[in-house]
Design an enzyme around this catalytic site. Structure first.
Site, PDB file in Angstrom:
ATOM      1  N   ASP A  43       7.009  12.742  -1.930  1.00  0.00           N
ATOM      2  CA  ASP A  43       7.315  11.837  -3.021  1.00  0.00           C
ATOM      3  C   ASP A  43       8.609  12.314  -3.708  1.00  0.00           C
ATOM      4  OD1 ASP A  43       5.861   9.505  -4.681  1.00  0.00           O
ATOM      5  OD2 ASP A  43       6.672  10.934  -6.136  1.00  0.00           O
ATOM      6  N   TRP A  44       8.638  12.351  -5.053  1.00  0.00           N
ATOM      7  CA  TRP A  44       9.836  12.798  -5.765  1.00  0.00           C
ATOM      8  C   TRP A  44      10.199  14.244  -5.424  1.00  0.00           C
ATOM      9  CZ3 TRP A  44      14.001  11.480  -8.473  1.00  0.00           C
ATOM     10  CH2 TRP A  44      14.100  10.167  -8.946  1.00  0.00           C
TER      11      TRP A  44
ATOM     12  N   TRP B 157       4.938  -0.701  -6.219  1.00  0.00           N
ATOM     13  CA  TRP B 157       4.480   0.413  -7.067  1.00  0.00           C
ATOM     14  C   TRP B 157       5.264   0.453  -8.368  1.00  0.00           C
ATOM     15  CZ3 TRP B 157       1.510   4.132  -8.866  1.00  0.00           C
ATOM     16  CH2 TRP B 157       2.064   5.257  -9.466  1.00  0.00           C
TER      17      TRP B 157
ATOM     18  N   ASP C 247      -0.558   5.290   3.692  1.00  0.00           N
ATOM     19  CA  ASP C 247       0.327   5.279   2.523  1.00  0.00           C
ATOM     20  C   ASP C 247       0.809   3.862   2.233  1.00  0.00           C
ATOM     21  OD1 ASP C 247       2.194   5.670   0.551  1.00  0.00           O
ATOM     22  OD2 ASP C 247       3.458   7.040   1.698  1.00  0.00           O
TER      23      ASP C 247
ATOM     24  N   HIS D 192      -0.852   8.244   0.386  1.00  0.00           N
ATOM     25  CA  HIS D 192       0.456   8.700  -0.079  1.00  0.00           C
ATOM     26  C   HIS D 192       0.447  10.192  -0.384  1.00  0.00           C
ATOM     27  CE1 HIS D 192       4.417   8.421  -1.831  1.00  0.00           C
ATOM     28  NE2 HIS D 192       3.982   8.894  -2.988  1.00  0.00           N
TER      29      HIS D 192
END
Length: 449
Positions: free
Chosen positions: A272-273, A313, A399, A428
């Protein structure tokens, strides 16, 4: 006044200055209120104002004739003005406020006979007790070697007590130049002189708790594991304003953290980030990195449209800013226990602590000139042409945000990325299946050591 003190305690529990107020009429409790300007981002959200608003709603009249207000701290000019407009019969306060008190300390609005209403005022009721509540609240801030910045919040340690499978001691840094006094939390498990360091970077809305299933395997194999909480997440300080958060700020903090801890032979673990930021780090000091474990993330260069899953999202986050973080994890990981998914809520007791959760979805670089896009393009070039380390990719096939097509596109950008682990049941946050991933990673990176 004791009812007002109970309201003050509620304010203290969420990090607000502990002031409480109640409104009484004919000996009956009508309304309560406590300080909430931080959590509500509202300079008028004083305890007295909250109690007045609740009383007006309860009585169906903005005039509160015959009512009395009890508050633990001498009211300010704003609150005194509101009390006069409400036509309160009497105001009773506990502790005096020598800095902003407008009921006798700095000035006394209630003594002006030219006003069209006169409200009786009485001070000092349980004054010592009310003052002690405030002193106890501010004392740790004054004696703490790492006080909270005025523009930030710090989640109380009690929120993190007895979390399942998270036994590691906290480590903090506040003197990195980019932090400017903010306190950053990180886990540091295993020997400092270990041959390999696994640097585990989380994303939004997670924190280092996300890696609780991978850390034990890495540490048991004799490696060092460093897992920071990004500013705004986990046990790190949380700036109050959404606009504080920028791509460049968070990237710079991570660069400085790697240098300060002098991390070497690093296997970068991202998702992710953690990947959006983390994949831009090795090109600045490639000699520090020997491996990459990349899971459900991407490089956002602005060259390609963001995935439909991510756009959905982002839109959902904008419409549901107070979403339950734990239930989000539970929905994608039905095998989690209730205490596990509830632990993801620990850092975020109220709206005031959630600025990063609101800021990160729109912060993803979308266009070529978006903040962070240019450095991500440089990173893409690095991974394509200069990366010489090992790469293991893990893809959660369930995901809904990124999905396999996005990960395969990223795979094509990473030189030598041929080893791919597919998790058919993984969503995810694939770290919730972290034991399997960690064991595969240990074998893979050991083979190339």
């Amino acid at each position: 006044m004791r009812l007002a003190l109970a309201q003050a305690a509620l304010a203290a529990q969420v990090g607000e200055v502990p002031v409480g107020a109640v409104v009484v009429k004919d000996g009956q409790l009508i309304a309560t209120g406590h300080n909430a300007p931080i959590g509500q981002h509202d300079p008028t959200a004083h305890a007295e104002i909250a109690a007045l608003r609740a009383a007006a709603q309860a009585l169906g009249n903005y005039r509160l004739d015959g009512c009395e207000l009890f508050v633990t701290l001498e009211p300010c000019a704003m609150c005194c003005g509101a009390m006069l407009h409400a036509r309160l019969q009497r105001v009773v306060f506990g502790a005096a406020d020598p800095r902003t008190g407008a009921a006798g300390s700095v000035l006394n609005l209630f003594e002006h006979t030219a006003l069209n209403h006169q409200t009786l005022v009485q001070g000092g009721v349980l004054g010592a007790e009310c003052a002690a509540v405030l002193q106890d609240f501010f004392k740790p801030k004054r004696t703490n070697m790492n006080p909270v910045r005025d523009d930030a919040l710090r989640t109380f340690d009690a929120r993190f007590a007895d979390l399942p499978d998270y036994p590691w001691p906290a480590h903090y840094l506040s003197d990195l130049p980019a932090l400017a006094g903010l306190r950053m939390h990180y886990l540091d498990v295993g020997p400092a002189d270990a041959h390999t360091t696994y640097l585990c970077l989380h994303g939004n809305p997670a924190w280092s708790y996300l890696y609780r299933k991978m850390i034990p395997a890495f540490a048991a194999a004799g490696h060092r594991v460093v897992a920071p909480d990004l500013i705004g997440f986990g046990k790190s300080d949380k700036p109050k304003k959404d606009g504080f958060h920028t791509f460049d700020f968070h990237r710079q903090v991570l660069l400085e953290l790697v240098e300060r801890l002098d991390l070497r032979n690093v296997v970068l673990v991202v998702q992710d980030w953690g990947g959006i930021l983390g994949l831009t780090l090795p090109m600045e000091a490639p000699q520090r990195y020997r491996g990459l474990l990349v899971m459900n993330t991407t490089l956002t260069t602005g060259a390609l449209p963001l995935s439909q899953g991510f756009l959905a999202w982002r839109e959902w986050c904008a419409k549901n800013p107070e979403f339950d973080v734990g239930r989000l994890f539970a929905r994608g990981n039905p095998h989690m226990t209730a205490p596990e998914w509830q632990a993801y809520n620990a850092p975020f007791p109220d709206r005031g602590h959630r600025a990063a959760l609101r800021a990160f979805p729109p912060m993803v670089p979308e266009f070529a000139d978006s903040p962070g896009a240019a450095v991500s393009r440089r990173a893409a070039e690095f991974w394509t042409s200069q990366w010489t380390g090992q790469t293991l990719m893990a893809i959660g096939l369930q995901d809904p945000v990124l999905g396999e097509p996005v990960m395969r596109a990223l795979q094509a950008q990473i030189r030598g990325c041929t080893e791919v682990m597919l998790l058919p049941e993984g969503g995810h946050f694939v770290q919730e299946h972290g034991e399997r991933i960690a064991q595969r990673a240990l074998v893979f990176f050991q083979a190339g050591a």
